[in-house]
Design a protein around this motif. Structure first.
Motif, short mmCIF file in Angstrom:
data_model
loop_
_atom_site.label_atom_id
_atom_site.label_comp_id
_atom_site.label_asym_id
_atom_site.label_seq_id
_atom_site.Cartn_x
_atom_site.Cartn_y
_atom_site.Cartn_z
N ARG A 23 0.94 -1.57 0.05
CA ARG A 23 -0.30 -0.36 -0.17
C ARG A 23 0.57 0.95 -0.10
N PRO A 24 1.99 1.45 1.01
CA PRO A 24 2.78 2.58 0.74
C PRO A 24 3.68 2.59 -0.35
N TYR A 25 3.61 2.10 -0.86
CA TYR A 25 4.71 2.40 -2.90
C TYR A 25 4.01 2.26 -3.91
N VAL A 26 3.14 3.62 -4.02
CA VAL A 26 2.65 4.10 -5.13
C VAL A 26 3.36 3.24 -6.45
N ARG A 27 4.75 3.87 -6.26
CA ARG A 27 5.56 3.54 -7.21
C ARG A 27 5.79 2.70 -7.62
N LEU A 28 5.65 1.31 -7.17
CA LEU A 28 5.48 0.25 -7.12
C LEU A 28 5.20 -0.07 -7.54
N GLN A 29 3.52 -0.08 -7.52
CA GLN A 29 2.34 -0.44 -7.43
C GLN A 29 1.55 -0.30 -9.04
N ARG A 30 2.54 1.21 -9.20
CA ARG A 30 1.96 1.21 -10.69
C ARG A 30 2.67 0.63 -11.45
N TRP A 31 4.08 0.48 -11.30
CA TRP A 31 4.71 -0.71 -11.93
C TRP A 31 4.86 -2.37 -12.17
N ILE A 32 4.17 -2.53 -10.99
CA ILE A 32 3.46 -3.57 -10.87
C ILE A 32 2.63 -4.06 -12.64
N SER A 33 1.14 -3.00 -11.80
CA SER A 33 0.41 -3.88 -11.86
C SER A 33 -0.25 -3.24 -13.86
N PHE A 34 0.90 -2.09 -13.70
CA PHE A 34 1.34 -1.87 -16.24
C PHE A 34 2.41 -3.13 -16.54
N SER A 35 2.81 -3.39 -15.95
CA SER A 35 3.78 -4.61 -16.33
C SER A 35 2.70 -5.92 -16.75
N VAL A 36 1.49 -5.72 -15.25
CA VAL A 36 0.87 -7.45 -15.50
C VAL A 36 0.29 -7.41 -16.92
N MET A 37 -0.53 -6.10 -17.09
CA MET A 37 -1.10 -6.04 -18.33
C MET A 37 -0.61 -6.36 -19.18
N ILE A 38 0.96 -5.63 -19.25
CA ILE A 38 2.12 -5.68 -20.57
C ILE A 38 2.05 -7.05 -20.75
N VAL A 39 2.11 -8.03 -20.62
CA VAL A 39 2.50 -9.41 -19.99
C VAL A 39 0.96 -9.75 -20.50
N ASN A 40 0.06 -9.65 -20.04
CA ASN A 40 -0.94 -10.65 -20.46
C ASN A 40 -1.19 -9.74 -22.07
N ALA A 41 -0.88 -8.90 -22.88
CA ALA A 41 -1.05 -8.35 -23.70
C ALA A 41 -0.34 -9.66 -24.25
N ILE A 42 1.13 -9.60 -24.11
CA ILE A 42 2.16 -10.88 -24.97
C ILE A 42 1.88 -12.16 -25.08
N ILE A 43 0.70 -12.34 -23.72
CA ILE A 43 0.26 -13.65 -23.35
C ILE A 43 -0.58 -14.13 -24.74
N GLY A 44 -1.32 -13.54 -24.63
CA GLY A 44 -2.51 -13.23 -25.87
C GLY A 44 -2.04 -13.39 -27.31
N ILE A 45 -0.82 -12.70 -27.47
CA ILE A 45 -0.43 -12.25 -28.80
C ILE A 45 0.50 -14.35 -29.54
N ILE A 46 0.77 -13.94 -28.14
CA ILE A 46 1.28 -15.74 -28.17
C ILE A 46 -0.25 -17.29 -28.81
N LEU A 47 -1.17 -16.48 -27.43
CA LEU A 47 -2.20 -18.04 -27.82
C LEU A 47 -2.27 -17.47 -29.24
N LEU A 48 -2.98 -15.88 -29.97
CA LEU A 48 -3.38 -16.23 -30.71
C LEU A 48 -2.76 -17.02 -31.53
N ASN A 49 -2.02 -16.60 -32.02
CA ASN A 49 -0.93 -17.58 -32.87
C ASN A 49 -0.83 -19.36 -32.44
#
Lengths: 492, 112
Positions: A23-49
């Protein structure tokens, strides 16, 4: 068996739980949630192919063979939506970084965005009806929190209606699941489909399918959209953009699944009803879009029009129309997020909600003005942009089956979309500028960049239609031939 | 047995509908809670109220009950508790903020 399949749901859930402790580490929270979305997008592309090579994939959780266990199934349709969800969510998060404010970030904002995305992805990927209900509830609970977070009076007032309506519609969902289990004795999509194909769709089953239609109409805002404009205009911009882009789309996805995979035997009853509802939605949405002078209301009614639009494709159900609907679904997720972000930026720059009070914004913020213009053209379906192909294909489908009333409604409502947004553009972007050079608030980079990214995405979707068309065609093909889905799940 | 439980579910739905249609927010919330319990009873009846052993594999019994409706109800009870709890907190906050729990006074979309 493919363990990648479960990650688009599991990663956000885990991230959401971990973020509660950070909770106190806002910057870390941002990075984690953003990278989760990016990883999800990559997984999506792999799955599509992978799906292109191997057909629909499935994951039997715990090794329980279908139809007995819980399972995840991914065909091109669901993975395309998962991919778009991840991209749109990551861009909305980018916008949230600089707009949402510290009080939100400290109150678990990023956790709940992660849970929302988990629910959305879960509903796209699940292979049985009850897990669809559960994933829906995960998504809805997260959205209840996001809509009330901040605790302003409007938010609370609007969220009460939103929660009450969704609780009742979830109840109808549960009832319809109970009826379907009572008649068919299974809840697995593929198993249901093959059993109904064997026994024929009896009148009883048609009635149950109409109860399902009621539920998903409430969730998707098909005709029963009265709750939508109020609740989508209450939360802060980044949240409203996520809602506008994602929430109704899950209902639409569920409707496509039910009425192409399971209840496709009586199109003269079910698909006609969907067509009538879609037509009425187009009319109601168009009236709403031009009736208000509040930017947020205008934008929210544009969501309603898009829902009617996509479901015209389902009602017609020719290959072209289904393809067009899928294309339009992807386009709409991108461009609605853009539209909500732009409207929110306009409100926070000027401090007004009504369009009469804004004027000459384009002199102060030229980029914002032109992006709004592009979003408008894209929504109206002007050729090089992404809305065009979907509209063209849906139009072709309606001509093919000869439902000219729907065709007329589709294209007249496009004019209304154009008119409603053009009015916003003319009144608030052109004309005398009210804001003098000294009072001009600088447009933050953090607000501009997400909008630019989404604008690029909508142009790219239009120009790069050929790259994506392989996947869209495969998705439409799977939807129209339920045997492909059933084979992938039951016979292996 | 099935008929009895179905009638009971129907009575619960009647009570819940009556409560939901009232103007007080707290009654609406109680109504939705009762509504979800009616749905759980219906789920149970739709699976069939059979007599049999617990649904375990590998034990010797003539018949086993269907495990699925029980699993469904368990999940759905948890969800309905969570939603009801959230709804109650929401109602309390709304009461604090607006000073009313009358739904008539909570309606409308005012320009601020």
């Amino acid at each position: 068996m493919n363990n990648l399949l479960v990650l688009p749901m599991v990663l956000p859930v885990l991230a959401g739980i971990i973020l509660i402790f950070l909770r106190p580490y806002v910057r870390l929270q941002r990075w984690i949630s953003f990278s989760v979305m990016i990883v999800n997008a990559i997984i999506g592309i792999i799955l599509l192919n992978q799906i292109q090579e191997q057909g629909p994939l499935r994951l039997d959780i715990g090794g329980w063979e279908p139809p007995f266990g819980i399972m995840f199934v991914a065909d091109s349709f669901s993975v395309l939506l998962v991919l778009t969800t991840s991209i749109v969510a990551s861009i909305c998060l980018l916008y949230a970084f600089s707009s949402i404010g510290k009080s939100y970030e400290n109150m678990f904002f990023y956790s709940f965005v992660n849970f929302l995305v988990a629910g959305v992805n879960g509903s796209f990927l699940t292979g049985d009806l009850f897990n669809l209900y559960v994933a829906f509830e995960v998504m809805l609970l997260a959205s209840y929190v996001l809509i009330t977070l901040g605790g302003r009076e409007v938010q609370l007032r609007e969220s009460i209606k939103y929660v009450a309506i969704n609780v009742v519609s979830s109840w109808i969902f549960l009832i319809s699941i109970a009826y379907l289990y009572g008649t068919m004795g299974t809840l697995n999509f593929a198993h249901l489909s093959s059993r109904i194909a064997e026994s024929g769709q009896t009148p009883l089953l048609t009635v149950i399918s109409i109860i399902f239609l009621t539920v998903f109409s409430l969730k998707a805002g098909l005709l029963l959209y009265y709750w939508l404009p109020g609740s989508y205009s209450a939360p802060p911009t980044a949240v409203a953009a996520l809602f506008g882009a994602l929430l109704t789309k899950v209902g639409i996805y569920a409707m496509f699944r039910m009425f192409t995979l399971i209840f496709y035997h009586e199109p003269s009853i079910t698909h006609t009803i969907i067509g009538v509802l879609a037509g009425l939605t187009l009319i109601g949405g168009s009236i709403g879009a031009i009736a208000y002078k509040d930017v947020r209301q205008i934008v929210s009614y544009n969501v309603v029009i898009a829902v009617g639009f996509i479901l015209v494709g389902l009602a017609v159900a020719t290959p072209e129309a289904i393809e067009g609907s899928i294309y339009y679904l992807v386009h709409d997720m991108v461009v609605k997020a853009l539209l909500f972000l732009l409207a929110g930026t306009m409100i926070s720059l000027t401090g007004y909600i009504r369009i009469d009070y804004m004027s000459g914004l384009i002199k102060n913020y030229p980029m914002l003005g032109w992006m709004f213009f592009i979003a408008m053209l894209s929504l109206a379906g002007v050729p090089p942009l992404s809305g065009f192909i979907g509209k063209l294909l849906i139009g072709q489908g309606t001509v093919e089956v000869g439902s000219y009333i729907l065709l007329a409604l589709v294209f007249i409502s496009s004019l209304f979309v154009l008119y409603s947004l053009l009015r916003v553009f003319l009144i608030s972007f052109w004309g005398e500028t009210i804001i003098s050079e000294e009072d001009e608030e600088p447009l933050k980079k953090g607000w501009l960049i997400p909008c630019v990214l989404l604008t690029v995405a909508t142009i790219g979707l239009g120009l790069g239609a050929e790259t994506i068309s392989v996947y869209v065609q495969d998705a439409a093909n799977t939807l129209l031939n339920p045997d492909i889905y059933i084979d992938a799940v039951l016979n292996d | 047995m099935e008929t009895l439980i179905t009638i009971l579910a129907g009575v619960l739905v009647t009570v819940a509908t009556y409560l939901i249609l009232s103007r007080s927010l707290i009654r609406v919330i109680l109504g939705t809670a009762i509504l979800s319990h009616a749905a759980h009873l219906l789920l149970m009846t739709m699976g069939g109220l059979k007599q049999g052993s617990v649904p375990l594999l590998g034990e010797d019994a003539g018949s086993y009950v269907d495990a699925l409706p029980q699993a469904l109800i368990l999940t759905s009870i948890v969800i309905s508790f969570a939603v009801t709890a959230l709804f109650l907190v929401l109602a309390y906050r709304t009461y604090q903020e607006t000073g009313t729990d009358n739904l008539d006074e909570l309606r409308g979309f005012k320009d601020e």
